[in-house]
Write a protein that holds these residues in place. Structure first.
Motif, PDB file in Angstrom:
ATOM      1  N   GLY A   1      25.477   9.151  61.260  1.00 26.95           N
ATOM      2  CA  GLY A   1      25.945  10.509  61.493  1.00 26.95           C
ATOM      3  C   GLY A   1      27.414  10.745  61.745  1.00 26.95           C
ATOM      4  O   GLY A   1      28.267  10.415  60.914  1.00 26.95           O
TER       5      GLY A   1
ATOM      6  N   ALA B   1      31.621   9.289  67.890  1.00 25.42           N
ATOM      7  CA  ALA B   1      30.576   9.660  68.849  1.00 25.42           C
ATOM      8  C   ALA B   1      30.648   8.712  70.041  1.00 25.42           C
ATOM      9  O   ALA B   1      31.473   7.790  70.084  1.00 25.42           O
ATOM     10  CB  ALA B   1      29.198   9.602  68.191  1.00 25.42           C
TER      11      ALA B   1
ATOM     12  N   ARG C   1      26.616  15.580  68.556  1.00 21.65           N
ATOM     13  CA  ARG C   1      25.637  15.610  67.468  1.00 21.65           C
ATOM     14  C   ARG C   1      25.005  16.985  67.243  1.00 21.65           C
ATOM     15  O   ARG C   1      24.151  17.141  66.362  1.00 21.65           O
ATOM     16  CB  ARG C   1      24.548  14.563  67.749  1.00 21.65           C
ATOM     17  CG  ARG C   1      25.095  13.141  67.717  1.00 21.65           C
ATOM     18  CD  ARG C   1      24.074  12.089  68.106  1.00 21.65           C
ATOM     19  NE  ARG C   1      24.657  10.751  68.106  1.00 21.65           N
ATOM     20  CZ  ARG C   1      24.720   9.954  67.035  1.00 21.65           C
ATOM     21  NH1 ARG C   1      24.222  10.368  65.891  1.00 21.65           N
ATOM     22  NH2 ARG C   1      25.274   8.763  67.130  1.00 21.65           N
TER      23      ARG C   1
END
Length: 704
Positions: A314, A318, A537
């Motif tokens: 993704g 992060a 996210r």
């Protein structure tokens, strides 16, 4: 579009002079605590600023601060001296464990080629131990400087007799009609790779264009001889390489070309494995299964390997885990020291590790506490992590918020860090590791204050809540004002999108706006770092909607809460994904903004899919799912990616638009013609400034 010069020559001259004042403000690059005898020790730091007046290059200076420490551990500054340094292209240095040796990589351009030298200095006896032309051995290609992170890895072995570094693999290619080919020697023809002279080899993308086939190399300090490490499998690129404690090998994160390379810089989601390489046998052992890894480091006792890790999925940036392995590795699985934090309950709660800054010497005196910097809402905070218990302690910004802190060095219980705020240029401070329950007492190494005329403004941290969505934040910086004067507002969304705006000393262009009478609003919309992994996210699949509405809501909230801000004079300024957002805002909210400036903006996510070095970004952010490279985009995906783009709203734009384009950007490759031609066809005021030599690094990373 008329230029400011046509209207106000004196005003433009004033801006030029102000920019020169701001260019003189030095930025701390590095620092190291050295020496400790009879309570006297020193700190050596390197600073840089933009030298104008025709030179137009970064100028570096070195400061040496002498300090004393009494029996109670109280640190006092005795004196700080500054001296200019000679500027050399791509210069990198590394200290040995004892600080008794320094290795220096010097790169000097020579026509279209580069000459590279390794220089080793004995800092105790003040003599040069080695100076060698590493190109002359023809063992490898260009050595990656420390700026080519994470591939640059200049470091001494524990025994201080060898230096580890990463370089481009030496390769030989030839065309069929090259005159020096020996066609009667079959072996040499095979070695020449004839026919491959123009074969394309992908690099690791933006800012690492020269990194294509990295190899690890070891130089013997006593002789200058270089050994290239054999045995690395094809398709594995070593990064974050560090020596193992016994000097018999090293650990590195092997990036994988699976199924092909994607841009690495600012992307901590690239897949690979953690490896140990044995120097004697050239044997390679997998010690960490497929994931995305960062910065392996050994504890001072050599019994534990600590590293950061996340899933290779993704968002390109992060939160990460902090993990450990026992050493020598016994085949056991990693232990999680600090887990990924999804949704911290409030602003005072630790939001997890993201955008981590770690010095080459990160350990406390007891060897159990790792000191690093990490994003916490709108600040970079210094953290102390107990690797046995996993306890995370915040060392900075207790009570009064001083700004953002970056770790520079740790020696024993002394911590060296730089701190800055929007109205406070960077300073270096030194403090002592606190006893449980106490706070760090910091000693400022800078005796002089910056001229107030370039720092005469204030800032306020902000929190925003929009409907059912989780809280997000930002901060407002305002110049001083007299009486009831209203202030125009510039909105500056950060790039990324998984970056952050930090309460720190800003780029010169932002400081120029503040010193010209504009207030500046920074917004950490959903998808930003510092609010937990769930916040990061939440954006993929909602790009162009959730982030745009977050910024607009923040602007309207600030205008209603700060009536002295002039709602009729609100402008936009953003680069990369920030350029994406400002280009969206003028389309989704026509007539709200007076002007818009976009630097290398993403204008069409679908078009970007074909040309960027991170094409998976377009699919993840545009559709919310990971790409299947075995399939082409279907009609639904194409529509989602187009609809998520500013180009989908261009027909509604009525705001004057200034586009700044850097021709060498591999991340946001120029693709503006459809957007600009629509504005031109409808008579919307617009202007393009194109700088062919510009790349992403010239105007920032999107993390500020």
């Amino acid at each position: 579009m008329s230029t400011a010069v046509q209207y106000d020559v004196k005003g433009v001259e004033k801006l030029k002079d102000l920019y020169c004042d701001l260019a003189q403000v030095p930025i701390a690059l590095s620092g190291r605590i050295t020496g400790d005898k009879d309570g006297i020790f020193s700190v050596t730091s390197t600073w840089a600023n933009r030298a104008l007046g025709g030179l137009n290059k970064m100028a570096t200076t070195q400061r040496v601060s002498v300090l004393s420490k009494d029996e109670d551990g109280i640190i006092k500054l005795i004196n700080t001296q500054t001296a200019p340094l000679t500027n050399l292209d791509a210069q990198s240095i590394a200290y040995s464990q004892s600080d008794s040796r320094i290795v220096q990589l010097i790169t000097i351009p020579e026509g279209k080629d580069k000459k590279q030298y390794m220089r080793v200095v004995d800092t105790v006896n003040h003599i040069e131990l080695l100076s060698v032309d590493v190109n002359g051995q023809s063992k490898h290609g260009t050595i990656y400087a420390m700026g080519a992170a994470p591939f640059g890895c200049l470091s001494f072995s524990y025994g201080e007799g060898h230096v580890l570094y990463c370089a481009e693999k030496k390769s030989k290619t030839a065309g069929y009609f090259d005159v020096d080919l020996e066609w009667d020697n079959e072996e040499k023809i095979v070695e020449s790779n004839v026919g491959d002279k123009f074969k394309l080899t992908e690099s690791w993308g933006e800012a690492t264009f020269d990194v294509k086939n990295p190899v690890l190399c070891v130089m013997d300090v006593s002789t200058g001889q270089v050994t290239v490490c054999d045995g690395l499998p094809s398709g594995v690129s070593p990064s974050y390489a560090v020596w193992a404690p016994d000097d018999k090998g090293f650990v590195f994160f092997g990036l994988e070309d699976k199924p092909f390379r994607l841009g690495k810089i600012h992307c901590n989601n690239r897949p690979g494995k953690l490896y140990y390489y044995d120097l004697k046998s050239a044997e390679l052992t997998v010690i960490g299964e497929e994931a995305a890894y960062e910065q392996p480091t050994f504890t001072p006792d050599g019994n534990t390997l600590v590293f950061r890790r996340r899933e290779a999925d993704g968002p390109h940036n992060a939160n990460v885990q902090l993990c450990s392995l026992s050493w020598p590795h016994d085949g056991s699985s990693p232990k999680i020291i600090v887990p990924i934090i999804g949704n911290p309950p409030d602003a005072k709660s630790f939001p997890g590790l993201s955008f981590v800054q770690q010095s080459s010497r990160p350990w406390s005196a007891d060897g159990k506490h790792l000191i690093l910097s990490s994003v916490w809402r709108e600040q970079l905070e210094l953290l102390s992590i107990n690797i046995d218990s996993g306890e995370v302690s915040r060392l900075t910004n207790h009570g009064q918020v001083h700004g953002s802190w970056t770790i520079l060095d740790v020696r024993g219980d002394s911590i060296l860090a730089s701190v800055s705020a929007p109205n406070r240029p960077p300073k270096i401070l030194i403090g002592r590791m606190p006893i449980t329950g106490e706070q760090v007492v910091w000693t400022n190494l800078e005796a002089n204050e910056m001229n107030k005329h370039v720092t005469n403004f204030s800032w306020t941290a902000l929190g925003f809540q929009r409907g059912e969505y989780s809280q997000y934040g930002g901060f407002l910086v305002e110049p001083s004002r007299s009486g009831t004067d209203s202030i125009p507002l510039v909105v500056v969304p950060h790039g990324g999108p998984h970056g952050t705006s930090l309460i720190m000393w800003q780029r010169r262009d932002i400081s120029l706006l503040l010193n010209s009478g504009f207030a500046v609003l920074f917004v950490n919309y959903h998808g930003s770092l510092g609010y937990g992994d769930d916040h990061v996210r939440s954006l993929p699949g909602k790009c162009g909607d959730l982030d745009v509405k977050d910024v607009q809501h923040a602007v309207e909230t600030v205008l209603s809460g700060y009536p002295h801000l002039d709602g009729s004079k609100v402008c936009l300024f953003g680069g990369s994904h920030g350029g994406f957002l400002v280009s969206h805002l003028i389309g989704q909210y026509p007539s709200f903004y007076r002007s818009c400036v976009a630097l290398n903006p993403v204008l069409n996510v679908l078009a970007m899919h074909e040309i960027t070095d991170i094409p998976e970004w377009t699919i993840v952010e545009g559709t919310g799912v990971m790409p299947d490279w075995k399939k082409t985009l279907n009609e639904k995906e194409r529509k989602m990616m187009f609809d998520a783009s500013p180009i989908a709203h261009v027909e509604k734009v009525v705001t004057p638009y200034l586009l700044l384009i850097g021709g060498k950007d591999l991340r946001v490759v120029p693709h503006y013609r459809s957007f600009i031609r629509n504005l031109q066809a409808r008579g919307i005021e617009n202007k393009i400034e194109s700088i062919p030599s510009w790349e992403r690094m010239r105007y920032g990373t999107g993390l500020k």
